[in-house]
Write a protein that holds these residues in place. Structure first.
Motif, mmCIF file in Angstrom:
data_model
loop_
_atom_site.group_PDB
_atom_site.id
_atom_site.type_symbol
_atom_site.label_atom_id
_atom_site.label_comp_id
_atom_site.label_asym_id
_atom_site.label_seq_id
_atom_site.Cartn_x
_atom_site.Cartn_y
_atom_site.Cartn_z
ATOM 1 N N UNK A 60 0.552 2.492 -7.770
ATOM 2 C CA UNK A 60 0.230 3.741 -7.078
ATOM 3 C C UNK A 60 1.536 4.426 -6.710
ATOM 4 N N UNK A 61 1.588 5.735 -6.901
ATOM 5 C CA UNK A 61 2.791 6.490 -6.571
ATOM 6 C C UNK A 61 2.510 7.449 -5.431
ATOM 7 N N UNK A 62 3.519 7.606 -4.567
ATOM 8 C CA UNK A 62 3.463 8.556 -3.452
ATOM 9 C C UNK A 62 2.258 8.283 -2.551
ATOM 10 N N UNK A 67 -2.682 8.526 8.950
ATOM 11 C CA UNK A 67 -2.126 8.542 10.298
ATOM 12 C C UNK A 67 -0.606 8.426 10.352
ATOM 13 N N UNK A 68 0.049 8.278 9.211
ATOM 14 C CA UNK A 68 1.509 8.165 9.172
ATOM 15 C C UNK A 68 2.079 9.350 8.412
ATOM 16 N N UNK A 69 3.255 9.830 8.818
ATOM 17 C CA UNK A 69 3.806 11.017 8.151
ATOM 18 C C UNK A 69 4.620 10.671 6.916
ATOM 19 N N UNK A 70 5.231 9.479 6.892
ATOM 20 C CA UNK A 70 6.046 9.149 5.725
ATOM 21 C C UNK A 70 5.192 8.703 4.547
ATOM 22 N N UNK A 71 5.784 8.753 3.366
ATOM 23 C CA UNK A 71 5.082 8.270 2.182
ATOM 24 C C UNK A 71 5.812 7.053 1.628
ATOM 25 N N UNK A 72 5.097 6.251 0.864
ATOM 26 C CA UNK A 72 5.691 5.110 0.171
ATOM 27 C C UNK A 72 5.819 5.539 -1.284
ATOM 28 N N UNK A 73 7.019 5.428 -1.835
ATOM 29 C CA UNK A 73 7.243 5.914 -3.199
ATOM 30 C C UNK A 73 6.300 5.244 -4.195
ATOM 31 N N UNK A 74 6.202 3.911 -4.150
ATOM 32 C CA UNK A 74 5.301 3.175 -5.040
ATOM 33 C C UNK A 74 4.706 1.991 -4.294
ATOM 34 N N UNK A 114 15.215 -0.212 7.753
ATOM 35 C CA UNK A 114 14.193 0.058 8.773
ATOM 36 C C UNK A 114 13.074 0.931 8.198
ATOM 37 N N UNK A 115 13.454 1.956 7.433
ATOM 38 C CA UNK A 115 12.466 2.851 6.822
ATOM 39 C C UNK A 115 11.512 2.067 5.916
ATOM 40 N N UNK A 116 12.065 1.233 5.063
ATOM 41 C CA UNK A 116 11.258 0.481 4.099
ATOM 42 C C UNK A 116 10.363 -0.539 4.797
ATOM 43 N N UNK A 117 10.894 -1.205 5.815
ATOM 44 C CA UNK A 117 10.080 -2.173 6.570
ATOM 45 C C UNK A 117 8.960 -1.457 7.320
ATOM 46 N N UNK A 122 3.270 -0.364 7.904
ATOM 47 C CA UNK A 122 2.170 0.619 8.002
ATOM 48 C C UNK A 122 1.075 0.303 6.995
ATOM 49 N N UNK A 123 1.483 -0.003 5.761
ATOM 50 C CA UNK A 123 0.501 -0.341 4.730
ATOM 51 C C UNK A 123 -0.230 -1.630 5.089
ATOM 52 N N UNK A 124 0.504 -2.632 5.527
ATOM 53 C CA UNK A 124 -0.101 -3.914 5.935
ATOM 54 C C UNK A 124 -1.135 -3.687 7.039
ATOM 55 N N UNK A 125 -0.746 -2.941 8.073
ATOM 56 C CA UNK A 125 -1.653 -2.688 9.201
ATOM 57 C C UNK A 125 -2.904 -1.933 8.741
ATOM 58 N N UNK A 126 -2.715 -0.977 7.823
ATOM 59 C CA UNK A 126 -3.850 -0.217 7.311
ATOM 60 C C UNK A 126 -4.812 -1.124 6.544
#
Length: 196
Positions: A60-62, A67-74, A114-117, A122-126
């Motif tokens: 999955x990309x982007x 509920x979070x403002x940042x995105x995960x690249x992949x 810190x950003x990556x963690x 966030x993904x884990x919690x979701x």
């Protein structure tokens, strides 16, 4: 038209600072555009690399966690687990000063660890909040520039894997088999429709 010396000084006094401010703003804008373009190029290269994974993996990309403002690249989900991948397209030597990653021995403009963690958490919690219990997410920073020098091996830095793009597929496929719940893929498919 001819101008008197005092008139020239007055014009320079009024417009000189304006020109300096305008020049500074334009340089800043150019820098932001370069970073943006560089980021797009880096993400495309990593997207192409991830297409080499076999059909057991879903990419999955982007990904935007609700509920979070940042995105995960992949986000990669497959037989060896769940990974969140942050792409950086910097050249030069990537190091670690004991607290944060460095770029040619100077701290990066942002704390990428810190950003990556934070993105992985966030993904884990979701996933956990969606009823998926085996939702451990492995965070990875991958440097996509071919002249990036990254020499950490597979040892995590502050629980984040930091690698050069040539090692990405090998790292993903060589991890122990964990077989995440199929519901992870289903949930991400219904939430993000942006699978590559």
């Amino acid at each position: 038209a001819s101008f008197s010396l005092p008139a020239i000084f007055a014009i320079a006094l009024v417009f000189g600072p304006l020109l300096l401010v305008t020049d500074s703003l334009m340089r800043k804008e150019e820098s932001l555009m370069y970073k943006f373009r560089s980021g797009i190029v880096g993400e495309k290269l990593i997207g192409d690399e991830l297409r080499k994974l076999d059909a057991n993996y879903t990419v999955f990309q982007d990904v935007h966690v609700p509920g979070k403002k940042e995105n995960i690249d992949f986000v990669v989900v497959g037989p060896t687990g769940i990974r969140s991948i942050e792409v950086k397209n910097h050249r030069g030597i990537v190091g670690f000063n004991g607290n944060e990653l460095t770029h040619d021995q100077k701290p990066f403009e942002k704390d990428f660890l810190r950003q990556t963690m934070r993105e992985a958490t966030s993904l884990h919690d979701y996933l956990i909040s969606s009823g998926i219990t085996n939702a451990f997410v492995i965070p990875i920073i991958v440097f996509s520039h071919r002249f990036a020098i990254v020499r950490f091996g597979i040892q995590p830095i502050k629980n984040v894997r930091v690698i050069q793009y040539r090692w990405l597929i090998k790292m993903i496929m060589s991890e122990p088999r964990t077989y995440p719940d199929q519901r992870v893929v289903d949930l991400l498919k219904t939430t993000y429709i942006s699978a590559t």
